[in-house]
Design an enzyme around this catalytic site. Sequence first.
Site, PDB file in Angstrom:
ATOM      1  N   HIS A 285       0.848  -1.198   0.000  1.00 35.76           N
ATOM      2  CA  HIS A 285       0.000   0.000   0.000  1.00 35.76           C
ATOM      3  C   HIS A 285       0.879   1.242   0.000  1.00 35.76           C
ATOM      4  CE1 HIS A 285      -0.291   0.833   4.670  1.00 35.76           C
ATOM      5  NE2 HIS A 285       0.937   0.690   4.272  1.00 35.76           N
TER       6      HIS A 285
ATOM      7  N   CYS B 264       5.324   6.996   4.047  1.00 37.09           N
ATOM      8  CA  CYS B 264       4.215   6.168   3.540  1.00 37.09           C
ATOM      9  C   CYS B 264       3.660   6.714   2.230  1.00 37.09           C
ATOM     10  CB  CYS B 264       3.091   6.081   4.570  1.00 37.09           C
ATOM     11  SG  CYS B 264       3.639   5.427   6.131  1.00 37.09           S
TER      12      CYS B 264
ATOM     13  N   HIS C  78       4.831   0.246  -0.485  1.00 36.45           N
ATOM     14  CA  HIS C  78       5.661  -0.588   0.396  1.00 36.45           C
ATOM     15  C   HIS C  78       4.702  -1.606   0.983  1.00 36.45           C
ATOM     16  CE1 HIS C  78       3.861   2.396   3.075  1.00 36.45           C
ATOM     17  NE2 HIS C  78       3.936   1.467   4.009  1.00 36.45           N
TER      18      HIS C  78
ATOM     19  N   HIS D  33       3.476  -4.746   4.145  1.00 39.99           N
ATOM     20  CA  HIS D  33       3.488  -5.229   5.522  1.00 39.99           C
ATOM     21  C   HIS D  33       3.029  -6.680   5.572  1.00 39.99           C
ATOM     22  CE1 HIS D  33       3.984  -1.178   7.156  1.00 39.99           C
ATOM     23  NE2 HIS D  33       3.044  -0.765   6.326  1.00 39.99           N
TER      24      HIS D  33
ATOM     25  N   ASP E 295      -4.687 -10.769   0.371  1.00 35.80           N
ATOM     26  CA  ASP E 295      -3.353 -11.372   0.486  1.00 35.80           C
ATOM     27  C   ASP E 295      -2.584 -11.278  -0.826  1.00 35.80           C
ATOM     28  OD1 ASP E 295      -1.249 -12.717   1.802  1.00 35.80           O
ATOM     29  OD2 ASP E 295      -1.897 -14.625   0.944  1.00 35.80           O
ATOM     30  N   HIS E 296      -1.365 -10.763  -0.727  1.00 34.97           N
ATOM     31  CA  HIS E 296      -0.502 -10.555  -1.903  1.00 34.97           C
ATOM     32  C   HIS E 296      -1.166  -9.661  -2.946  1.00 34.97           C
ATOM     33  CE1 HIS E 296       1.814 -13.592   0.121  1.00 34.97           C
ATOM     34  NE2 HIS E 296       2.840 -13.240  -0.639  1.00 34.97           N
TER      35      HIS E 296
ATOM     36  N   GLU F  43      -0.411  -3.802  11.837  1.00 41.21           N
ATOM     37  CA  GLU F  43       0.413  -3.484  10.672  1.00 41.21           C
ATOM     38  C   GLU F  43       1.867  -3.876  10.949  1.00 41.21           C
ATOM     39  OE1 GLU F  43      -0.216   0.390   8.502  1.00 41.21           O
ATOM     40  OE2 GLU F  43       1.833   0.695   9.211  1.00 41.21           O
TER      41      GLU F  43
END
Lengths: 148, 143
Positions: B14, B33, B39, B41, B79-80, B124
């Site tokens: 994100h 950010c 980037h 998490h 996810d991913h 996060e």
Amino acid sequence: MSGRLKLSLTRRYRFAASHRLYSSAFSEAENKRLYGKCGNPYGHGHNYVVEVTITGPVDDETGMVANLGELDPFVEREVIEPFDQRYLNEEIAEFREKVPTTENICREIYRRLKGFSAARLEKVRIEETSNNSFEFAGEQGSARDAAR
Amino acid sequence: MIRITRKLEFSAAHFYHNPNFSAEENRRIFGKCNNPHGHGHNYVLEVTVAGEPDPATGMVLDLKELKDILQREVADRMDHRHLNYEVPELAGKIPTCENIAAVIWRLLEPKIMKGRLDRVRVHESADLFAECTAEPNGAGARA
């Protein structure tokens, strides 16, 4: 059915400090019985973890309850800077009179953080070691406490 | 009342950017950010369901059932993935952990048929999480 949601944000901070549990209101024998090892006159220390929970509406423009760019320096100034690598009994004025148990440290840190203006302070939780933790949500407690 | 909690890990990319802000404001408000390349998490989701155990099964809600709901509603969506581009529920929102928690609440609440959704926590990192609960006495208007 979906009702209104409550959002909170929790951030973990760390400080290392020494303390000694001892009260002049008690005799030496009572101190020994009450505080045991924690009364060692030379003091001892912990790696404290402080969890700070704030709550409030999520700003549509930022997606945030509060910007960590504001919260982090506030906590750093009010708590980490004065508490980290210190002897709490001597170097934090409140603990010259009050025993620096983690219960009292929780209350003191809550008092120092209550003034954060960008969101409402909900709770302070402190891990004194990985085996014990203490939390304080103000004298009224949290709404969740009330619901119990 | 019993509370049961199930965890799910998902990894996603994100970045934070609000087109209503100038480039300078975006950098000031969102800091690192705001990097437009994004980037990521390893998010840890904790979902808590509250209720009375069924006297016959001893369960509030079969954890296997909850695991399947989390897989379908959250992992399959997020996810991913890149949260800014690939999750329609987050479209137009800054994908902070507050907003992710609220979106996950909205996705899960209608799917929990036994017990009721009590809490959604989105970590996060080990040092930061958002928590979503129902506002006490807050039935009615949407958040």
